[in-house]
Each structure stands twice: as C-alpha cells, then as structure tokens.
Scaffold this motif. Structure first.
Motif, PDB file in Angstrom:
ATOM      1  N   TYR A 198       8.165  52.010  21.383  1.00  0.00           N
ATOM      2  CA  TYR A 198       7.425  50.599  22.143  1.00  0.00           C
ATOM      3  C   TYR A 198       7.411  51.041  23.626  1.00  0.00           C
ATOM      4  O   TYR A 198       8.163  51.497  24.103  1.00  0.00           O
ATOM      5  N   VAL A 199       6.621  50.372  24.256  1.00  0.00           N
ATOM      6  CA  VAL A 199       6.353  49.991  25.672  1.00  0.00           C
ATOM      7  C   VAL A 199       6.358  48.546  25.940  1.00  0.00           C
ATOM      8  O   VAL A 199       5.535  47.723  25.185  1.00  0.00           O
ATOM      9  N   PHE A 200       7.229  48.097  26.818  1.00  0.00           N
ATOM     10  CA  PHE A 200       7.286  46.817  27.233  1.00  0.00           C
ATOM     11  C   PHE A 200       7.027  46.574  28.660  1.00  0.00           C
ATOM     12  O   PHE A 200       7.417  47.498  29.618  1.00  0.00           O
ATOM     13  N   ALA A 201       6.512  45.474  29.144  1.00  0.00           N
ATOM     14  CA  ALA A 201       6.206  45.054  30.356  1.00  0.00           C
ATOM     15  C   ALA A 201       7.540  44.205  30.758  1.00  0.00           C
ATOM     16  O   ALA A 201       8.478  44.065  29.909  1.00  0.00           O
ATOM     17  N   ASP A 202       7.691  44.213  32.122  1.00  0.00           N
ATOM     18  CA  ASP A 202       8.859  43.244  32.735  1.00  0.00           C
ATOM     19  C   ASP A 202       8.837  41.765  32.354  1.00  0.00           C
ATOM     20  O   ASP A 202       7.701  41.216  32.293  1.00  0.00           O
ATOM     21  N   PRO A 203       9.883  41.406  31.660  1.00  0.00           N
ATOM     22  CA  PRO A 203       9.639  39.840  31.152  1.00  0.00           C
ATOM     23  C   PRO A 203       9.593  38.869  32.204  1.00  0.00           C
ATOM     24  O   PRO A 203       9.254  37.833  31.774  1.00  0.00           O
ATOM     25  N   ALA A 204      10.018  39.298  33.302  1.00  0.00           N
ATOM     26  CA  ALA A 204      10.049  38.420  34.486  1.00  0.00           C
ATOM     27  C   ALA A 204       8.416  38.073  34.861  1.00  0.00           C
ATOM     28  O   ALA A 204       8.037  36.999  35.436  1.00  0.00           O
ATOM     29  N   VAL A 205       7.482  39.045  34.523  1.00  0.00           N
ATOM     30  CA  VAL A 205       6.178  39.120  34.916  1.00  0.00           C
ATOM     31  C   VAL A 205       5.139  38.843  33.475  1.00  0.00           C
ATOM     32  O   VAL A 205       4.399  37.981  33.643  1.00  0.00           O
TER      33      VAL A 205
END
Length: 625
Positions: A561-568
C-alpha cells in the motif's frame, strides 16, 4: 433544654485568675435561663454567642463591638477545651471539651462533654443542678469591619473573622444582664476605673492551652501535658509527641496530614514507594528519592502505609497486616495499581503497531457511533462581474463513521504472592497485558485493510475502501524485483496525484508519504527506498529517501500500500474514550481469590474516513510474491 445567655449594653467586669498575673483576663458573663444537662452522657448545650453588640472602649474612645455569626464555621469549635473560670494553671482547670457546634436562629451553639475526673466532679455537679449557669467565651479577631451606628452615630466595630480559643463555665455575676464573652486583648470594658489600653497577653498562655487541648483529645493524662509545657514544647512538637505516646499505648490515633509536595506529605511518600516497587518489578534503576525504599517488601510497604495514616499495628502478624492495609485504606491498592500501570505502559508502547502512524487520532466522549462529515473543495474562485456580483459555490459532502468498543483482561495477585514478595508474576502480567492491548489495536487496523479480501470496509458511497471507481487500486503485479516495485510505485503515485475532490472535478494533488508492506516484502522495499548513486540519469531511483517504510507481519503475504500523510489527507482514524485514553489499569480487593485483582481495559475504535489518500497494488495471482 438549651443554655442561653442574656445580652445587655451595660456589661459587668470581673477579673479572673490567670497563669500569668501580668495577663488579666477580662470577661463578660451572663446567667443561664435553662439547663440541658444529660447525666448519662455528661453533656450540656450552651449558647456560645448571640452576636449582640456590647459597648467597649479603646484608645479612641467608646464603641459598640459585635460578633458576626453569619459566615462563622462551627466546625472550628470541635475539640476546643472548656475551662473553669478561664483558669489555665494546669490540667485540672480543663473540665470538658466541645464535641459539636452549630448555628441556630442566628446564634452559635455548642454541645459540651464534661469530664468524669474526680477533681472536677464538684463543678459538674453544680452545672447539673443548675447552680453554675454562666458561660464565657474567649476569642481572637482576625478581621474587623468599622462603621457607625445609624441611630446614635456611635462608632461600631464588627468582628467578621474570629476564632474561639476556649470556653469557660463562670459564676453568675451580680448583674444578670451582662453578656457572655471574654474581652479582646487590645480593648477593655467601658468602666471609668480601668486604664487604657490592656497589654497583649503572653503567647505562652495560648501555647499551653493548645497543648492541653491536644492531651485532652488524645486521651493523655495531665502529667503528660505538664511535662510538655515544662519542656517548652511548641504545638507541632506536642502533636508529634502525642502521636508517639498513643502508638506506644495502642490508643486511637490522631491522624495528621501535611499539605504540599514535601517529604512529609503522604501522597509524596506513596508516590516514592510506588517508584521503588516499580523499579524492582522492571529491574531498572530507581529515582534518587525512591532509593530509601528499595529494600522494603510488599508487606513493609503495607505496614508503612498504615503507619502513615495513623493506624496502630501492635500485635499484627503479616496476614493480619495485609488485611488491614486492604480494608482500612485504599492507599495500598493504589500503590499496586500505580506499579501495574508503570509496568504495563512501557510494554504497550513498545509493542504498538506501525500502522497507527497511518491514522488520525481522536477522542470520543461516549460509545455512540460518531459521524465524520467530509466537506468537498470550494473549487476555483469565480470572476466578479462588473456589477460586483459574487457567485455562490457549492461544496460536496460525504459522511463516514466509527465507534468505540471495550476490550479487557484480568489478573489476580494472590495474598500468598504479596506476603512472599513475589513480583515476577506481577511483572509478567503487566508486560503481557501491555502487549495484548497493543495487539488488539493492531488487529483492528489490519482488519480494516484486509476486509473483503483486501478491498477494505464499505464506505459511505456503498463501495469498498479500495475500489476501481475510487481510482486507488493499481494493476496487479508480481512485485518480485526492484524494477517492478518502482514501476508499481510510479503508477500508485500517479493515481494519488490524479485524485479528485468530492465534486469529482477538483484535483487535490495527494502526495504519498508511507510505503506499507507485509513482512516478506521488507527487504525488497528497503532496496527500492535506498539512496544509491546512479551511473546515469535513467538509473536514478526517484523514490529514494522520499517514502517512510512501514512493515507489519499481520498483513497478508504480498500486501502493498501507499498512504498519504494523515495530517494532510487522513484515510484511517483511531479513537479512544476521552476519559480513558490508552490502556487503563484498575484494581480491587479480590472477591473470588484471596489477594488483589487487576484489570487492563482499553476503549478503542478504528474506522475508514476517505479513500483518496491511499492506494493498493494487489498481487498477481499465482506469483511467488
């Protein structure tokens, strides 16, 4: 029946005997109209003050002095000694003690328990038969309120904050209308035959009275009080000596507690003892303030806690001592609970899954399902018309949700283990419970990613988290080489960059930050993310140093998987109960077992909020990876 005092504005003046001839005691007295003596309990009820005004005189002249009853705290009278005619020459002058006080109809009343000693029997007899009916109170004023009588224009002084130091039974004076209060040290009665002002009393008198009061409340003989006074002991020293004397005689304790973070504060000592036990359990070096307690066994801590709270332990064996520590105070259980928490939390933190870095953290106030409203983008700004009109824009919305569940584990520390000082089982349970709590959180997060054979949970639009319609599922790949993995990463990044807002049109330019893989892909992923010097531009690794690798062995083989920054751009959310963040430890005395029962409780929930910040590349069926 109630002992009351007559109030008059023509006070009589008498001079009673005192321990110091230079310290005369000026008193105002009144007769008693009724008698409430109870022979069975040797108690009598008296009116201590009605608050009535009395004419006084000081260096400025005459004035009306009154006591403010409203706002006075009757509890401050509990334990105040009752004397014979204000005499303070010795313990025999103490004839009773105030056991209760209250305010009724604007008057301050008190219940007085008289002594059963032979040397005061004659005084008690006179009170019982009603021939001794006068009551006089000695007090000091902390705050005055000065004013003027609106009717006469005479100066007034009202004591708004005052304390009673002693109450006396006195003979009825010739003037039956005199009030019942002793004079202030800085004022005198309104009489032409006396000079002004009266010198301040010797503070030793108040100290002697306080010591005798301590002796009376502690049930100690008058000889003990005389010895303390002869030794010039102050109140604090006398209180400490009284405590030691009661311990030696196994008499009911005086419980004292010092406020503030000092070495004498019971809360501070308990914290230091908990630090010492925790250091022993975990095998770590103790803080400096806990070193003095490192040699204590659990039963030693129980004994110290009882002593700290003023309980006598004379004749107690270890089993009785342990039962007393668990039944009479919660401090021993609190100590063990604190140690359990300090043992559990490090294991819980160390075992936390890396997948928690993918999620946004929140706090919920209850266990109801929480809805998360996701607003769409505003879109580009519209050109303002020549008329100055600003056009309205609409925003898309999407609703997702999550809720808390409770997970728990229980452990018992037996009475035998406590007496044997067996801390190994305590440590093993704390560490195991901490790891179990972390494992519970990790499994919930993994279940979100692996639901529906890897497609994830169903979202608010009726589709799964990873779905072709969401544009976050890459083409299946074998992923068995760095070249293939880089190609898959490139495709995933492109898909994330091309994600649209909830309106389906506005690009949100999502950027990947985390690469999440199962355990067997860890080495290959590390190779892809390693920064190496490329011989030519075509060999440059575009992902070197750009992504953070997260590995979780609970993920199915070939998961990627690839995930973005959860703060963004948060995709997952984890939640805790706001009043119990993280794993909580509590204890109680064992019911099904002899000992102390502990439980670890975790209120935790996890859910999916959005699909645009994540991308999944499935494994090619039949491929080795």
């Amino acid at each position: 029946m109630l002992i009351e005092t007559e109030t008059s504005f023509e006070p009589s003046l008498t001079r009673s005997s005192s321990a110091d001839p230079q310290d005369p005691l000026l008193v105002r007295r009144a007769p008693v109209r009724a008698n409430s003596f109870d022979e069975a309990t040797r108690t009598v009820t008296a009116v201590i003050s009605t608050g009535a005004a009395v004419r006084r005189r000081d260096q400025r002249g005459t004035f009306l002095e009154s006591l403010q009853i409203q706002g006075f705290i009757p509890a401050t009278l509990h334990g105040v000694p009752v004397l014979d005619s204000h005499r303070q020459n010795g313990g025999r002058d103490v004839i009773g003690i105030i056991t209760r006080a209250w305010i009724e109809n604007g008057e301050l009343l008190a219940s007085i328990r008289l002594s059963a000693a032979d040397d005061v029997a004659s005084i008690v007899q006179r009170i019982a038969e009603g021939t001794l009916r006068g009551v006089s109170v000695g007090y000091r004023v902390g705050t005055w309120r000065d004013g003027t009588d609106p009717a006469t224009g005479e100066r007034t002084r009202t004591a708004t904050a005052w304390t009673v130091h002693e109450v006396s039974f006195v003979p009825v004076p010739a003037d039956p209308g005199a009030t019942v209060r002793s004079a202030m040290p800085d004022i005198i009665e309104n009489t032409e035959s006396l000079p002004t002002p009266v010198p301040a009393p010797d503070p030793r008198i108040a100290n002697r009275a306080a010591i005798r009061g301590i002796a009376l409340r502690a049930g100690l003989p008058t000889d003990w009080a005389d010895a303390q006074i002869d030794a010039d002991a102050d109140v604090n020293s006398a209180r400490a000596a009284a405590f030691e004397a009661m311990q030696a005689r196994n008499v009911g304790p005086i419980r004292t507690q010092q406020n503030g973070p000092s070495g004498d504060d019971p809360a501070v000592i308990l914290s230091r003892r908990a630090d010492a036990v925790a250091a022993r359990v975990m095998g770590t070096a103790p803080p400096d303030h806990a070193r003095a307690f490192m040699g204590d066994r659990l039963t030693d801590h129980a004994r110290a806690i009882l002593a700290l709270r003023g309980f006598s332990m004379v004749g107690m064996d270890q089993d009785t001592l342990l039962r007393a520590a668990m039944h009479t105070t919660s401090d021993f259980q609190n100590l063990l609970t604190g140690v359990g928490a300090r043992t559990l939390l490090p294991a819980y933190t160390a075992a936390e899954s890396q997948l928690k870095k993918l999620a946004r953290k929140s706090l919920l106030t209850d266990f109801r399902r929480a809805s998360r409203l996701r607003l769409g983008e505003v879109g580009p700004l519209q050109k303002v018309t020549e008329a100055g009109e600003i056009k309205h824009t609409t925003r898309g919305e999407a609703v997702e949700g999550l809720e808390l569940d409770t997970y728990a584990s229980m452990f018992s520390l037996s009475r035998k283990a406590i007496i044997n000082d067996d801390l190994g089982a305590f440590r093993d349970w704390g560490e195991a419970a901490g790891r179990a709590a972390a494992e519970t959180e990790a499994l919930l997060l993994v279940s979100l990613l692996t639901a529906a054979n890897g497609a994830g949970p169903v979202m608010g639009d009726g589709r799964t988290l990873f779905h072709a319609s969401h544009g976050n599922v890459g083409a299946a790949s074998a992923l068995d080489s760095t070249t293939l993995l880089i190609a898959a990463l490139d495709a995933s990044r492109l898909q994330m960059r091309m994600q649209k807002g909830t309106d389906g049109k506005t690009p949100i330019n999502a950027a990947p930050k985390f690469l999440v893989v199962s355990a067997e892909l860890e080495t290959l992923a590390e190779q892809v993310l390693t920064l190496l010097a490329a011989p030519d531009a075509s060999s440059v690794n575009p992902f070197a140093g750009r992504l953070t690798l997260l590995v979780d062995p609970r993920l199915p083989e070939g998961s990627w998987y690839v995930f973005a920054d959860p703060a963004v751009l948060p995709v997952l959310e984890i939640a805790y109960l706001s009043s119990a963040q993280g794993v909580q430890v509590s204890s109680r005395e064992g019911w099904d077992v002899l000992g102390v029962e502990f439980r670890a409780v975790l209120d935790f929930g996890a859910g999916a909020l959005d699909w645009r910040g994540a991308n999944r590349t499935p494994k090619t069926p039949g491929s080795p990876l």
